[in-house]
Write a protein that holds these residues in place. Structure first.
Motif, PDB file in Angstrom:
ATOM      1  N   LYS A 235       0.674  -1.094   0.365  1.00  0.00           N
ATOM      2  CA  LYS A 235      -0.068   0.168   0.215  1.00  0.00           C
ATOM      3  C   LYS A 235       0.777   1.444   0.001  1.00  0.00           C
ATOM      4  CE  LYS A 235      -3.844   1.917   2.319  1.00  0.00           C
ATOM      5  NZ  LYS A 235      -5.013   2.421   1.477  1.00  0.00           N
ATOM      6  N   PRO A 236       1.527   1.990   1.108  1.00  0.00           N
ATOM      7  CA  PRO A 236       2.356   1.317   2.004  1.00  0.00           C
ATOM      8  C   PRO A 236       1.666   1.597   3.069  1.00  0.00           C
ATOM      9  CG  PRO A 236       3.714   2.728   1.984  1.00  0.00           C
ATOM     10  CD  PRO A 236       3.012   2.152   0.211  1.00  0.00           C
ATOM     11  N   LEU A 237       1.054   1.664   4.255  1.00  0.00           N
ATOM     12  CA  LEU A 237       0.270   2.653   5.476  1.00  0.00           C
ATOM     13  C   LEU A 237       0.940   3.404   5.514  1.00  0.00           C
ATOM     14  CD1 LEU A 237      -0.579   0.055   7.907  1.00  0.00           C
ATOM     15  CD2 LEU A 237      -1.512   0.803   5.832  1.00  0.00           C
ATOM     16  N   ARG A 238       0.853   4.696   6.534  1.00  0.00           N
ATOM     17  CA  ARG A 238       1.113   5.612   7.129  1.00  0.00           C
ATOM     18  C   ARG A 238       2.464   5.420   7.956  1.00  0.00           C
ATOM     19  NH1 ARG A 238      -3.931   7.028   8.564  1.00  0.00           N
ATOM     20  NH2 ARG A 238      -5.326   8.043   6.482  1.00  0.00           N
ATOM     21  N   PRO A 239       3.639   6.495   7.610  1.00  0.00           N
ATOM     22  CA  PRO A 239       4.703   6.643   8.023  1.00  0.00           C
ATOM     23  C   PRO A 239       4.024   6.121   9.595  1.00  0.00           C
ATOM     24  CG  PRO A 239       4.826   8.047   6.810  1.00  0.00           C
ATOM     25  CD  PRO A 239       3.521   7.511   6.207  1.00  0.00           C
ATOM     26  N   GLY A 240       5.371   5.860  10.237  1.00  0.00           N
ATOM     27  CA  GLY A 240       4.378   5.866  11.775  1.00  0.00           C
ATOM     28  C   GLY A 240       3.533   5.019  12.181  1.00  0.00           C
ATOM     29  N   ALA A 241       2.818   3.265  11.194  1.00  0.00           N
ATOM     30  CA  ALA A 241       2.355   3.258  11.576  1.00  0.00           C
ATOM     31  C   ALA A 241       3.265   1.460  12.999  1.00  0.00           C
ATOM     32  CB  ALA A 241       1.879   2.258   9.763  1.00  0.00           C
ATOM     33  N   ARG A 242       1.924   1.196  12.828  1.00  0.00           N
ATOM     34  CA  ARG A 242       2.087  -0.244  13.461  1.00  0.00           C
ATOM     35  C   ARG A 242       1.351  -1.568  13.210  1.00  0.00           C
ATOM     36  NH1 ARG A 242       4.186   2.535  18.806  1.00  0.00           N
ATOM     37  NH2 ARG A 242       5.880   4.852  17.682  1.00  0.00           N
ATOM     38  N   VAL A 243       2.020  -2.704  13.094  1.00  0.00           N
ATOM     39  CA  VAL A 243       1.438  -3.556  13.019  1.00  0.00           C
ATOM     40  C   VAL A 243       1.942  -4.917  14.249  1.00  0.00           C
ATOM     41  CG1 VAL A 243       1.356  -5.549  10.971  1.00  0.00           C
ATOM     42  CG2 VAL A 243       1.777  -3.116  10.297  1.00  0.00           C
ATOM     43  N   ILE A 244       1.195  -4.998  14.918  1.00  0.00           N
ATOM     44  CA  ILE A 244       0.847  -6.361  15.277  1.00  0.00           C
ATOM     45  C   ILE A 244       0.560  -7.571  14.843  1.00  0.00           C
ATOM     46  CG2 ILE A 244       1.115  -6.654  17.614  1.00  0.00           C
ATOM     47  CD1 ILE A 244       0.703  -3.955  18.111  1.00  0.00           C
TER      48      ILE A 244
ATOM     49  N   GLN B 270      11.677  -1.664   6.624  1.00  0.00           N
ATOM     50  CA  GLN B 270      13.640  -0.803   6.663  1.00  0.00           C
ATOM     51  C   GLN B 270      14.162  -0.386   5.202  1.00  0.00           C
ATOM     52  OE1 GLN B 270      15.213  -3.365   9.357  1.00  0.00           O
ATOM     53  NE2 GLN B 270      14.458  -2.181  11.241  1.00  0.00           N
ATOM     54  N   ARG B 271      14.084  -1.981   4.069  1.00  0.00           N
ATOM     55  CA  ARG B 271      14.739  -1.699   3.241  1.00  0.00           C
ATOM     56  C   ARG B 271      14.704  -0.365   2.019  1.00  0.00           C
ATOM     57  NH1 ARG B 271      18.309  -6.005   1.000  1.00  0.00           N
ATOM     58  NH2 ARG B 271      16.975  -5.537  -1.620  1.00  0.00           N
ATOM     59  N   ALA B 272      12.884  -0.629   2.494  1.00  0.00           N
ATOM     60  CA  ALA B 272      12.331   0.011   2.061  1.00  0.00           C
ATOM     61  C   ALA B 272      12.111   1.829   2.191  1.00  0.00           C
ATOM     62  CB  ALA B 272      10.910  -0.458   0.588  1.00  0.00           C
ATOM     63  N   ALA B 273      12.758   2.237   2.998  1.00  0.00           N
ATOM     64  CA  ALA B 273      13.173   2.942   4.048  1.00  0.00           C
ATOM     65  C   ALA B 273      10.865   3.522   4.560  1.00  0.00           C
ATOM     66  CB  ALA B 273      13.549   4.407   2.456  1.00  0.00           C
ATOM     67  N   LEU B 274      10.413   2.026   4.758  1.00  0.00           N
ATOM     68  CA  LEU B 274       9.178   2.527   5.114  1.00  0.00           C
ATOM     69  C   LEU B 274       8.757   2.884   6.621  1.00  0.00           C
ATOM     70  CD1 LEU B 274       7.107  -0.057   3.234  1.00  0.00           C
ATOM     71  CD2 LEU B 274       7.398   2.346   2.522  1.00  0.00           C
ATOM     72  N   ASP B 275       8.038   3.688   7.251  1.00  0.00           N
ATOM     73  CA  ASP B 275       8.631   4.480   8.810  1.00  0.00           C
ATOM     74  C   ASP B 275       7.377   3.642   9.384  1.00  0.00           C
ATOM     75  OD1 ASP B 275       8.455   4.746  11.408  1.00  0.00           O
ATOM     76  OD2 ASP B 275       7.980   6.714  11.090  1.00  0.00           O
ATOM     77  N   ILE B 276       7.867   2.015   9.340  1.00  0.00           N
ATOM     78  CA  ILE B 276       6.349   1.300   9.724  1.00  0.00           C
ATOM     79  C   ILE B 276       7.163   0.185  10.606  1.00  0.00           C
ATOM     80  CG2 ILE B 276       4.068  -0.623   8.825  1.00  0.00           C
ATOM     81  CD1 ILE B 276       4.069   0.485   6.280  1.00  0.00           C
ATOM     82  N   THR B 277       6.406   0.303  11.630  1.00  0.00           N
ATOM     83  CA  THR B 277       7.195  -0.600  12.557  1.00  0.00           C
ATOM     84  C   THR B 277       6.084  -2.333  12.621  1.00  0.00           C
ATOM     85  OG1 THR B 277       7.758   0.903  13.925  1.00  0.00           O
ATOM     86  CG2 THR B 277       8.026  -1.523  14.530  1.00  0.00           C
ATOM     87  N   PHE B 278       6.594  -3.247  13.237  1.00  0.00           N
ATOM     88  CA  PHE B 278       6.451  -4.827  12.420  1.00  0.00           C
ATOM     89  C   PHE B 278       6.339  -5.174  13.658  1.00  0.00           C
ATOM     90  CE2 PHE B 278       6.222  -3.220   8.122  1.00  0.00           C
ATOM     91  CZ  PHE B 278       5.188  -3.896   7.877  1.00  0.00           C
ATOM     92  N   THR B 279       6.142  -6.177  15.154  1.00  0.00           N
ATOM     93  CA  THR B 279       6.581  -7.193  15.633  1.00  0.00           C
ATOM     94  C   THR B 279       5.368  -7.871  16.196  1.00  0.00           C
ATOM     95  OG1 THR B 279       7.269  -6.874  18.589  1.00  0.00           O
ATOM     96  CG2 THR B 279       4.731  -5.737  17.297  1.00  0.00           C
ATOM     97  N   SER B 280       6.007  -9.422  16.303  1.00  0.00           N
ATOM     98  CA  SER B 280       5.182 -10.046  16.798  1.00  0.00           C
ATOM     99  C   SER B 280       5.070 -10.270  18.405  1.00  0.00           C
ATOM    100  CB  SER B 280       5.507 -11.625  16.072  1.00  0.00           C
ATOM    101  OG  SER B 280       6.691 -11.454  16.412  1.00  0.00           O
ATOM    102  N   VAL B 281       3.928 -10.880  18.559  1.00  0.00           N
ATOM    103  CA  VAL B 281       3.371 -11.148  20.354  1.00  0.00           C
ATOM    104  C   VAL B 281       2.829 -12.767  20.550  1.00  0.00           C
ATOM    105  CG1 VAL B 281       2.010 -10.536  22.227  1.00  0.00           C
ATOM    106  CG2 VAL B 281       3.038  -8.423  20.559  1.00  0.00           C
ATOM    107  N   LEU B 282       3.787 -13.557  21.129  1.00  0.00           N
ATOM    108  CA  LEU B 282       3.414 -14.586  21.559  1.00  0.00           C
ATOM    109  C   LEU B 282       2.313 -15.162  22.929  1.00  0.00           C
ATOM    110  CD1 LEU B 282       5.905 -13.877  19.320  1.00  0.00           C
ATOM    111  CD2 LEU B 282       6.016 -16.701  20.252  1.00  0.00           C
ATOM    112  N   PRO B 283       1.186 -14.845  22.879  1.00  0.00           N
ATOM    113  CA  PRO B 283       0.243 -14.808  23.877  1.00  0.00           C
ATOM    114  C   PRO B 283       0.815 -16.512  24.381  1.00  0.00           C
ATOM    115  CG  PRO B 283      -0.683 -14.091  22.616  1.00  0.00           C
ATOM    116  CD  PRO B 283       0.110 -14.524  21.761  1.00  0.00           C
TER     117      PRO B 283
END
Length: 248
Positions: free
Chosen positions: A120-129, A165-178
């Motif tokens: 897409k990408p999402l807007r700068p500062g986006a968080r994806v969990i 990061q390679r595309a210089a997108l200000d998007i943070t991806f992380t995973s959560v393992l409950p």
């Protein structure tokens, strides 16, 4: 990121369990929430009157759903919780269809949504969990391919962060393992199965797992994670009744 008002968050898999708790906590924190689920979900109005929840009925595993909903709602954050409940049985009693069910749902959903978020990408500062499972660390011998599928979700999320990061997108991806919890249908089913396997009562089995992880605790943890500075966010976290623990 401390103020979530005006920052739309899509929660995929919000009809019940941990997803419902996440959507509710985000709305209570003031965020406009889009709750995506295959079945109709009901939510109480946020007590603070600031946040809101809009329900979208859709199959998150459908290849077209992610792009359509991202374009429609233009979210600032996305939380992926949806997945299948695996059949609980020993390996030799699985068929390939039951063994691979979570690969065809959980992994498929993660792949489609992270792909569309990057395109897409999402807007700068986006968080994806992406919500994975503690089974990705400990294994899950009665649930077929579940543990491997949840580990793959974690891998895919890491791949997405690398591509951002390679595309210089200000998007943070992380995973959560409950960790497994009796507060969800999946957790209750698994606890019963493992208790029988270990010749224990369900209460005895759960007693060794520590404080119960609830939908409310999960929701509050996700809200805090979204509010965290992107530079302080770890690639993955274990989530227990005691809160989040960063994983390397």
């Amino acid at each position: 990121m401390s103020d979530l008002s005006g920052r739309t968050t899509i929660v995929v898999g919000a009809s019940r369990g941990l997803g419902h708790g996440i959507a509710t906590s985000l709305a209570e924190a003031g965020a406009p929430v889009v709750a995506v689920s295959r079945s109709t979900a009901e939510f109480t109005a946020p007590t603070n009157g600031e946040g809101s929840i809009r329900v979208e009925t859709a199959d998150a595993a459908d290849a077209s759903s992610a792009g359509r909903l991202l374009d429609l709602h233009e979210p600032d954050n996305v939380v992926l919780v949806a997945g299948a409940n695996p059949h609980m049985r020993p390996l030799q009693h699985h068929t390939w269809e039951s063994f691979s069910a979570t690969w065809e749902t959980d992994v498929r959903i993660t792949f489609h949504w992270l792909r569309e978020i990057l395109l897409k990408p999402l807007r700068p500062g986006a968080r994806v969990i992406a919500i994975s499972s503690g089974a990705a660390l400990a294994g899950s011998p009665l649930s077929g391919g579940y543990a491997g599928a949840k580990a793959t979700q974690r891998f895919i999320t890491g791949y997405a962060q690398d591509e951002a990061q390679r595309a210089a997108l200000d998007i943070t991806f992380t995973s959560v393992l409950p960790r497994m919890t009796p507060a969800t249908e999946l957790g209750r089913t698994a606890a019963r199965a493992y208790a029988v396997r270990d010749n224990q009562t369900q209460e005895e089995y759960l007693r060794h797992m520590g404080p119960t992880l609830t939908p409310q605790i999960t929701g509050e943890a996700i809200v805090n994670l979204i509010r965290t500075q992107s530079t302080d966010i770890a690639p993955a976290y274990l989530l227990t009744g005691g809160g989040l623990k960063p994983l390397n």
